[in-house]
Design an enzyme around this catalytic site. Structure first.
Site, PDB file in Angstrom:
ATOM      1  N   ASP A   9       5.014   4.663   5.973  1.00 20.66           N
ATOM      2  CA  ASP A   9       4.000   4.431   4.931  1.00 20.66           C
ATOM      3  C   ASP A   9       4.735   4.193   3.612  1.00 20.66           C
ATOM      4  OD1 ASP A   9       0.859   5.054   4.313  1.00 20.66           O
ATOM      5  OD2 ASP A   9       2.147   5.631   2.653  1.00 20.66           O
ATOM      6  N   ASP A 107       0.034  -1.116   4.112  1.00 19.95           N
ATOM      7  CA  ASP A 107       1.313  -0.469   3.791  1.00 19.95           C
ATOM      8  C   ASP A 107       1.796   0.515   4.851  1.00 19.95           C
ATOM      9  OD1 ASP A 107      -0.251   1.806   3.249  1.00 19.95           O
ATOM     10  OD2 ASP A 107       1.077   2.400   1.606  1.00 19.95           O
ATOM     11  N   GLU A 108       1.252   0.421   6.081  1.00 18.44           N
ATOM     12  CA  GLU A 108       1.770   1.346   7.088  1.00 18.44           C
ATOM     13  C   GLU A 108       1.794   0.746   8.490  1.00 18.44           C
ATOM     14  OE1 GLU A 108      -1.288   4.759   7.862  1.00 18.44           O
ATOM     15  OE2 GLU A 108      -1.540   4.027   5.813  1.00 18.44           O
TER      16      GLU A 108
HETATM   17  N1  DCP Z   1      -5.768   1.537  -1.820  1.00 17.79           N
HETATM   18  C1  DCP Z   1      -6.921   1.133  -2.503  1.00 17.79           C
HETATM   19  N2  DCP Z   1      -7.984   2.003  -2.641  1.00 17.79           N
HETATM   20  C2  DCP Z   1      -7.919   3.261  -2.116  1.00 17.79           C
HETATM   21  C3  DCP Z   1      -6.767   3.675  -1.429  1.00 17.79           C
HETATM   22  C4  DCP Z   1      -5.698   2.774  -1.295  1.00 17.79           C
HETATM   23  O1  DCP Z   1      -6.996  -0.006  -2.977  1.00 17.79           O
HETATM   24  N3  DCP Z   1      -8.945   4.113  -2.271  1.00 17.79           N
HETATM   25  C5  DCP Z   1      -4.630   0.588  -1.750  1.00 17.79           C
HETATM   26  C6  DCP Z   1      -3.669   0.835  -2.884  1.00 17.79           C
HETATM   27  C7  DCP Z   1      -2.528   1.583  -2.257  1.00 17.79           C
HETATM   28  C8  DCP Z   1      -2.522   1.050  -0.837  1.00 17.79           C
HETATM   29  O2  DCP Z   1      -3.893   0.771  -0.533  1.00 17.79           O
HETATM   30  O3  DCP Z   1      -1.286   1.347  -2.932  1.00 17.79           O
HETATM   31  C9  DCP Z   1      -1.967   2.048   0.171  1.00 17.79           C
HETATM   32  O4  DCP Z   1      -2.745   3.227   0.163  1.00 17.79           O
HETATM   33  P1  DCP Z   1      -2.142   4.658   0.423  1.00 17.79           P
HETATM   34  O5  DCP Z   1      -3.262   5.561   0.764  1.00 17.79           O
HETATM   35  O6  DCP Z   1      -1.026   4.569   1.416  1.00 17.79           O
HETATM   36  O7  DCP Z   1      -1.589   5.146  -0.995  1.00 17.79           O
HETATM   37  P2  DCP Z   1      -0.313   4.712  -1.826  1.00 17.79           P
HETATM   38  O8  DCP Z   1       0.643   3.901  -1.015  1.00 17.79           O
HETATM   39  O9  DCP Z   1      -0.743   4.073  -3.093  1.00 17.79           O
HETATM   40  O10 DCP Z   1       0.336   6.119  -2.202  1.00 17.79           O
HETATM   41  P3  DCP Z   1       1.162   7.137  -1.262  1.00 17.79           P
HETATM   42  O11 DCP Z   1       2.536   7.185  -1.849  1.00 17.79           O
HETATM   43  O12 DCP Z   1       0.456   8.439  -1.421  1.00 17.79           O
HETATM   44  O13 DCP Z   1       1.107   6.616   0.129  1.00 17.79           O
HETATM   45 CA    CA Z   2       1.230   4.518   1.084  1.00 14.23          CA
HETATM   46 CA    CA Z   3      -1.143   4.008   3.672  1.00 16.47          CA
END
Ligand code: DCP
Ligand code: CA
Ligand code: CA
Length: 346
Positions: A9, A107-108
């Site tokens: 991730d 992203d995963e």
């Molecule tokens: N995303 C979004 N709205 C949300 C959750 C996520 O648009 N409610 C988008 C933005 C994030 C991406 O999806 O960058 C990936 O979500 P993640 O839940 O994996 O969160 P992040 O990668 O941002 O943070 P982390 O480091 O906690 O994984």
């Molecule tokens: Ca992420």
């Molecule tokens: Ca994710």
């Protein structure tokens, strides 16, 4: 057979890509969301970097709340094509490490690494993937290794950012026991409140209960939850991923200024990519060229052809036309890439 599953991730994905494009942001709180208007807009936070998280900002909250918590943050609108491009490049890297590859979101992804036989060898692969993503995309990720998808996913979340967590089968119950029930995928704030009211806070509280008890309390979901609390999960990594495009890129050992060298590299890539495309029985109708300058500023331009093609002459002239504008200012170039899209069976 004993399974070894990897889950990867990306860390604060959208915000990290923005930091990469503009390193000035790295030391500042950054919030990404639609219609940000400097924090005064009506959109929702997509994500934010870890600096902004310290102020209590998180995904899903209105931008105006984020502004209330951290008014000095940089509020940026999402640049989806940029994140999709980074995601595609990352997936191309990950998929090389196992034939059983399942992208799970932008992203995963999961990889089945059972063929390595040992967690030690799987760990070496995980480290290589982290290095390759960092070198070619300048982005960090967190990886979890476990005996199934559930544990791999919980492990990738365990030491963010830039984490690598390995949970061998005999460590599964210990790994889970001290965690909050909220860490179990599928438990949101509502289920958490319901279980808290029953004095269930940690996963160890669930582990002490019988499957029957949980089923009585929560219905079918209760018995699913019992399996999760025991770290049991049989779902396979599913590799039904169909390629929508095919591409390749080269990072030069030293940044190039000479147009001739850049174009030669581009045409060599075009030839390789066309070879793969045709060998897989496909024609292309979209040509895309990526140029990354020395500072990491990245430009991707594409052109859709009037009809599908398999011709190198067509590809060559399109690729040259797309690349040409970026070679005019003689800035140093770090990377070139070619991608063929809108693939169709010949
Ligand atoms: N995303 C979004 N709205 C949300 C959750 C996520 O648009 N409610 C988008 C933005 C994030 C991406 O999806 O960058 C990936 O979500 P993640 O839940 O994996 O969160 P992040 O990668 O941002 O943070 P982390 O480091 O906690 O994984
Ligand atoms: Ca992420
Ligand atoms: Ca994710």
């Amino acid at each position: 057979m004993k399974r070894i599953v990897l889950h990867l991730d990306m860390d604060y994905f959208f915000a990290q890509v923005e930091e990469r494009e503009n390193p000035y942001l790295k030391t500042k709180p950054v919030v990404i969301g639609a219609d940000p208007k400097g924090g005064k807009g009506r959109g929702i936070v997509s994500t934010c970097n870890y600096i902004a998280r310290k102020f209590g900002v998180h995904s899903g909250m209105p931008i105006s709340w984020a502004y209330g918590k951290c008014s000095h943050a940089f509020f940026l609108p999402p640049n989806f094509p940029l994140y999709e491009k980074a995601s595609e490049n990352i997936m191309e890297i990950i998929r090389k490490y196992s034939p059983i590859f399942e992208p799970a979101s932008i992203d995963e992804a999961y990889l089945d690494l059972s063929f390595t036989k040992t967690f030690k060898k799987a760990e070496e692969i995980a480290k290589k993937i982290k290095v390759e993503i960092l070198t070619s995309e300048k982005l960090t990720c967190s990886i979890g290794l476990g005996p199934n998808k559930l544990i791999a996913k919980m492990a990738s979340d365990f030491q963010k950012p830039d984490g690598l967590t390995i949970i061998e089968p005999e460590k599964v119950l210990d790994f889970l026991s001290n965690m909050s029930i909220r860490k179990i995928p599928g438990i949101g704030p509502k289920t958490e409140a319901k279980l808290n009211a029953l004095k269930i806070f940690k996963i160890s509280d669930l582990q002490k209960m019988s499957q029957e008890e949980l089923k009585k309390l929560l219905g079918k979901w209760g018995s699913d939850l019992w399996y999760k609390a025991q770290g049991v999960n049989e779902s396979p990594v599913v590799s039904g991923y169909v390629r929508k495009s095919i591409g390749a890129q080269t990072t030069f050992p030293e940044d190039k200024v000479k147009n001739g060298e850049v174009l030669n590299a581009l045409l060599k890539l075009a030839k390789e990519v066309l070879g793969d495309c045709v060998n897989q029985g496909n024609s292309f109708q979209l040509v895309e060229v990526t140029i990354r300058y020395a500072g990491f500023e990245t430009h991707t331009h594409s052109k859709t052809l009037p009809k599908p093609s398999t011709s190198f002459t067509t590809l060559r002239s399109q690729a040259l036309q797309l690349a040409w504008p970026f070679l005019q200012d003689r800035r140093k170039i770090r990377l070139v890439g070619v991608r063929l899209g809108k693939l169709k069976k010949i």
